[in-house]
Design an enzyme around this catalytic site. Structure first.
Site, mmCIF file in Angstrom:
data_model
loop_
_atom_site.group_PDB
_atom_site.id
_atom_site.type_symbol
_atom_site.label_atom_id
_atom_site.label_comp_id
_atom_site.label_asym_id
_atom_site.label_seq_id
_atom_site.Cartn_x
_atom_site.Cartn_y
_atom_site.Cartn_z
ATOM 1 N N LYS A 164 -98.239 2.565 -86.749
ATOM 2 C CA LYS A 164 -97.283 1.861 -85.890
ATOM 3 C C LYS A 164 -98.648 1.888 -84.988
ATOM 4 O O LYS A 164 -98.294 3.337 -84.348
ATOM 5 C CB LYS A 164 -95.837 1.706 -85.473
ATOM 6 C CG LYS A 164 -95.480 0.573 -84.094
ATOM 7 C CD LYS A 164 -94.267 0.989 -83.471
ATOM 8 C CE LYS A 164 -96.219 2.098 -82.146
ATOM 9 N NZ LYS A 164 -96.518 0.789 -81.929
ATOM 10 N N GLU A 240 -99.066 15.417 -82.356
ATOM 11 C CA GLU A 240 -100.332 15.424 -81.708
ATOM 12 C C GLU A 240 -100.525 14.764 -79.879
ATOM 13 O O GLU A 240 -100.090 13.619 -80.130
ATOM 14 C CB GLU A 240 -101.417 14.659 -82.565
ATOM 15 C CG GLU A 240 -101.573 15.398 -83.792
ATOM 16 C CD GLU A 240 -102.844 17.359 -83.545
ATOM 17 O OE1 GLU A 240 -102.609 17.505 -82.160
ATOM 18 O OE2 GLU A 240 -102.725 17.273 -84.647
ATOM 19 N N CYS A 274 -107.620 13.885 -75.182
ATOM 20 C CA CYS A 274 -106.585 14.346 -75.152
ATOM 21 C C CYS A 274 -107.090 15.822 -74.636
ATOM 22 O O CYS A 274 -106.412 16.922 -74.190
ATOM 23 C CB CYS A 274 -105.570 14.931 -75.814
ATOM 24 S SG CYS A 274 -106.520 15.030 -77.741
ATOM 25 N N GLU A 368 -101.851 15.717 -66.833
ATOM 26 C CA GLU A 368 -102.987 15.135 -67.349
ATOM 27 C C GLU A 368 -103.205 13.822 -66.678
ATOM 28 O O GLU A 368 -102.527 12.794 -66.028
ATOM 29 C CB GLU A 368 -102.541 14.895 -69.209
ATOM 30 C CG GLU A 368 -103.831 14.499 -69.836
ATOM 31 C CD GLU A 368 -103.117 14.190 -70.759
ATOM 32 O OE1 GLU A 368 -101.854 13.630 -71.546
ATOM 33 O OE2 GLU A 368 -103.550 14.101 -72.662
HETATM 34 N N1 LIG Z 1 -103.326 15.559 -79.796
HETATM 35 C C1 LIG Z 1 -104.723 14.700 -80.118
HETATM 36 O O1 LIG Z 1 -105.219 15.412 -80.928
HETATM 37 C C2 LIG Z 1 -104.106 13.689 -78.994
HETATM 38 C C3 LIG Z 1 -105.018 12.083 -79.153
HETATM 39 C C4 LIG Z 1 -104.427 10.704 -78.902
HETATM 40 C C5 LIG Z 1 -104.082 11.382 -77.494
HETATM 41 N N2 LIG Z 1 -103.092 12.184 -77.063
HETATM 42 C C6 LIG Z 1 -101.990 12.322 -75.926
HETATM 43 O O2 LIG Z 1 -101.927 11.003 -75.695
HETATM 44 C C7 LIG Z 1 -101.469 10.459 -74.705
HETATM 45 C C8 LIG Z 1 -101.788 9.138 -74.113
HETATM 46 O O3 LIG Z 1 -101.688 7.837 -74.967
HETATM 47 P P1 LIG Z 1 -100.784 6.822 -74.888
HETATM 48 O O4 LIG Z 1 -100.764 6.600 -73.465
HETATM 49 O O5 LIG Z 1 -100.662 5.732 -75.941
HETATM 50 O O6 LIG Z 1 -99.353 7.831 -75.276
HETATM 51 P P2 LIG Z 1 -97.702 6.838 -75.867
HETATM 52 O O7 LIG Z 1 -96.912 8.286 -76.121
HETATM 53 O O8 LIG Z 1 -97.146 5.998 -74.633
HETATM 54 O O9 LIG Z 1 -98.303 5.780 -76.615
HETATM 55 C C9 LIG Z 1 -98.451 6.446 -77.968
HETATM 56 C C10 LIG Z 1 -97.649 5.391 -79.392
HETATM 57 O O10 LIG Z 1 -96.234 6.193 -79.102
HETATM 58 C C11 LIG Z 1 -96.143 4.313 -79.135
HETATM 59 N N3 LIG Z 1 -94.777 4.791 -78.127
HETATM 60 C C12 LIG Z 1 -94.617 5.164 -77.050
HETATM 61 N N4 LIG Z 1 -92.399 4.870 -77.068
HETATM 62 C C13 LIG Z 1 -92.397 4.777 -77.838
HETATM 63 C C14 LIG Z 1 -90.788 4.645 -78.458
HETATM 64 N N5 LIG Z 1 -89.727 4.895 -77.665
HETATM 65 N N6 LIG Z 1 -90.638 4.695 -79.823
HETATM 66 C C15 LIG Z 1 -91.499 4.976 -80.892
HETATM 67 N N7 LIG Z 1 -93.181 4.946 -80.236
HETATM 68 C C16 LIG Z 1 -92.680 4.664 -79.495
HETATM 69 C C17 LIG Z 1 -96.959 3.804 -78.552
HETATM 70 O O11 LIG Z 1 -96.743 2.734 -78.723
HETATM 71 C C18 LIG Z 1 -98.124 4.623 -79.375
HETATM 72 O O12 LIG Z 1 -98.715 3.741 -80.695
HETATM 73 C C19 LIG Z 1 -101.954 10.727 -73.582
HETATM 74 O O13 LIG Z 1 -100.816 11.972 -73.310
HETATM 75 C C20 LIG Z 1 -103.159 12.200 -74.738
HETATM 76 O O14 LIG Z 1 -102.753 13.164 -74.387
HETATM 77 C C21 LIG Z 1 -103.075 12.869 -77.680
HETATM 78 O O1 LIG Z 2 -107.602 12.082 -77.466
HETATM 79 C C1 LIG Z 2 -108.130 12.819 -78.564
HETATM 80 C C2 LIG Z 2 -108.132 12.812 -79.528
HETATM 81 C C3 LIG Z 2 -109.905 12.792 -79.651
HETATM 82 C C4 LIG Z 2 -110.186 14.045 -80.580
HETATM 83 O O2 LIG Z 2 -110.092 13.723 -81.668
HETATM 84 O O3 LIG Z 2 -111.307 14.327 -79.920
#
Ligand SMILES: NC(=O)c1ccc[n+]([C@@H]2O[C@H](COP(=O)([O-])OP(=O)(O)OC[C@H]3O[C@@H](n4cnc5c(N)ncnc54)[C@H](O)[C@@H]3O)[C@@H](O)[C@H]2O)c1
Ligand SMILES: O=CCCC(=O)O
Length: 465
Positions: A164, A240, A274, A368
């Site tokens: 998804k 993650e 992230c 963040e």
């Molecule tokens: N640790 C990692 O590897 C990593 C990598 C990339 C991004 N991130 C983090 O992701 C965040 C940014 O991404 P974002 O804005 O897309 O995050 P988000 O949590 O808003 O959304 C992530 C995913 O979750 C889905 N989602 C949202 N609400 C949901 C629900 N109630 N049920 C099911 N799915 C749901 C979204 O549609 C999207 O596909 C930042 O905090 C970033 O640090 C972490």
């Molecule tokens: O946003 C975090 C993932 C990016 C990375 O894999 O370095």
């Protein structure tokens, strides 16, 4: 669904952050499509888990090859749907493909164990088996790599996977599914279900016992909600989540390296990563010359249309990010901070910004940022800066810039984060374990760790008496 394209009753508009134009209509999958996808995933699992590792290797390798061949196309899709500059997009495609190459090989190394038994008549054998159908929920900021980092590992382990993608980046994931099909990927092994209403769609997956693992990348609040949902049917979770990475620059560091790595670690993907540096601690005795060089280098970054080959920083993904960044900056300024460069935006285009922070209660240090703003904070004592760096519930990445080997080891051990980059602002790669501690997540992706997330341990006890 399966490997066929399915028409849905509803669709949603995909708006480009480049200029706010509608660039497409995307299928809006709902509960009915979710159930069909689970049926297909479950059916395919019985066949896929029984395939030879050579078959998995060959299909994954062909997929990786096709991804690389379509690098320009994928980079253009990412630029259009979420604003990543072409030159970064191409790097992301290589990064995304590297996970597929890696797990094509890793499929061959799911070794079991034999263990000496307590009695001469007994034998102990340990096997690793795929966990079952998996749900992957991916973010928009790395729309290709976050899909392949999960999918390639799950598929190599013998699992099937339903992806998804985020609302901002459904096209990249859909194109990857098209390439999977072209690579000879069997029906139902990898499926992509875009939606404008993730909560409604995912409820079906959360409630269905047949989904045995959820691999999620995204924000902490959504990660926690998914953890609660998974508990209802005791699915495994890989989370993650977000980060609040400190970078500590000591006076003994090679300053050119520190500046290059800080810029790399902050401004990659306009700070929407992230692992992006969220707090830059600089030893006081070098802070002035360091900041003037940092500002000079930051000003060289080109902000603009992500479709132009010269662009370093594209638009933010949406209005929400823009408002958040302006509000964090306003708070810093109210608390006595000073903008050293940037600080302005036009539409979604936010100039790369360096801001001097003098009040430790500034919100920018605890939240963040997820944008091209780098807060700089001076420090005097090693012990003090370690405690500031660790004073967060986040625990993903951290960075240390020093030429002192003893200090490098001390800091690596003292920093409470899953990743420590030592003179390295870009530690991410397919070979290494990527993931966080504390509220930044559970589990690891990449390397030998990523595939284990999709395997169960089975114990066979033979009685030969
Ligand atoms: N640790 C990692 O590897 C990593 C990598 C990339 C991004 N991130 C983090 O992701 C965040 C940014 O991404 P974002 O804005 O897309 O995050 P988000 O949590 O808003 O959304 C992530 C995913 O979750 C889905 N989602 C949202 N609400 C949901 C629900 N109630 N049920 C099911 N799915 C749901 C979204 O549609 C999207 O596909 C930042 O905090 C970033 O640090 C972490
Ligand atoms: O946003 C975090 C993932 C990016 C990375 O894999 O370095």
């Amino acid at each position: 669904m399966g490997n066929s394209w399915v028409d849905t009753l509803d669709s949603f508009e995909l708006i480009s952050p480049i200029d706010g134009r509608v660039i497409g209509l995307v299928a809006d999958c709902g509960p009915e499509e979710a159930l069909r996808a689970i049926d297909a995933s479950e059916e395919a699992f019985e066949l896929w888990k029984a395939t030879s590792v050579d078959t998995r290797y060959q299909i994954l390798s062909r997929w990786a090859q096709l991804i690389v061949e379509e690098k320009n196309q994928l980079a253009e899709i990412m630029a259009l749907e979420m604003g990543k500059p072409l030159k970064e997009g191409k790097k992301e495609v290589d990064y995304a493909a590297s996970f597929v190459w890696w797990y094509a090989e890793e499929a061959k190394r799911i070794y079991g164990l034999t263990i000496p038994a307590p009695m001469p008549s007994k034998r102990i054998v340990v096997l690793y088996e795929p966990v079952g159908p998996v749900l992957a929920i991916t973010p928009w900021n790395f729309p290709a790599a976050m899909v392949t980092r999960k999918a390639a590992a799950a598929i190599a382990a013998g699992c099937t996977i339903i992806i998804k993608p985020a609302e901002h980046s459904p096209l990249t994931a859909t194109f990857l599914a098209f390439l999977w099909d072209k690579a000879g990927g069997p029906p139902g092994v990898l499926q992509v279900l875009p939606t404008a209403n993730p909560e409604r769609l995912c409820k079906v997956f959360f409630d269905d016992f047949r989904i045995r693992k959820i691999s999620f990348t995204g924000s902490i609040p959504v990660g926690k909600a998914i953890y609660r949902e998974a508990a209802k049917t005791l699915k495994g979770v890989l989370l993650e989540l977000g980060g609040n990475a400190p970078m500590i620059v000591f006076a003994d560091a090679d300053i050119d390296t520190a500046i290059r790595e800080a810029i790399q670690a902050k401004f990659r993907n306009a700070g929407q990563a992230c692992v992006a540096v969220n707090r830059l601690y600089v030893e006081k005795k070098i802070s002035e010359p360091f900041c003037s060089k940092l500002v000079e280098e930051t000003k060289k970054l080109v902000l603009g249309d992500p479709l132009l080959p010269s662009t370093d920083i594209g638009p933010l993904v949406g209005e929400q990010s823009l408002h958040k960044i302006h509000s964090l900056l306003a708070d810093v300024l109210e608390k006595g901070g000073k903008i050293l460069c940037g600080g302005k935006s036009q539409g979604l285009y936010f100039a790369p910004t360096i801001v001097w922070v003098s009040d430790p209660s500034a919100r920018i240090l605890s939240e963040e940022i997820f944008g091209p703003v780098l807060p700089v904070i001076p420090f005097e004592m090693e012990r003090e800066v370690i405690s500031w760096a660790n004073a967060t519930n986040y625990g993903l990445a951290s960075y240390v810039m020093t030429s002192d080997l003893k200090r490098a080891f001390r800091l690596s051990e003292a920093l409470r984060f899953g990743i420590v980059g030592i003179n390295d602002g870009r530690p991410s790669c397919c070979q290494a374990p990527f993931g966080g501690i504390k509220e930044s997540g559970i589990g690891r992706e990449g390397g030998q760790w990523g595939i284990k997330e999709f395997l169960e341990t089975k114990y066979l006890s033979f009685n030969l008496d």
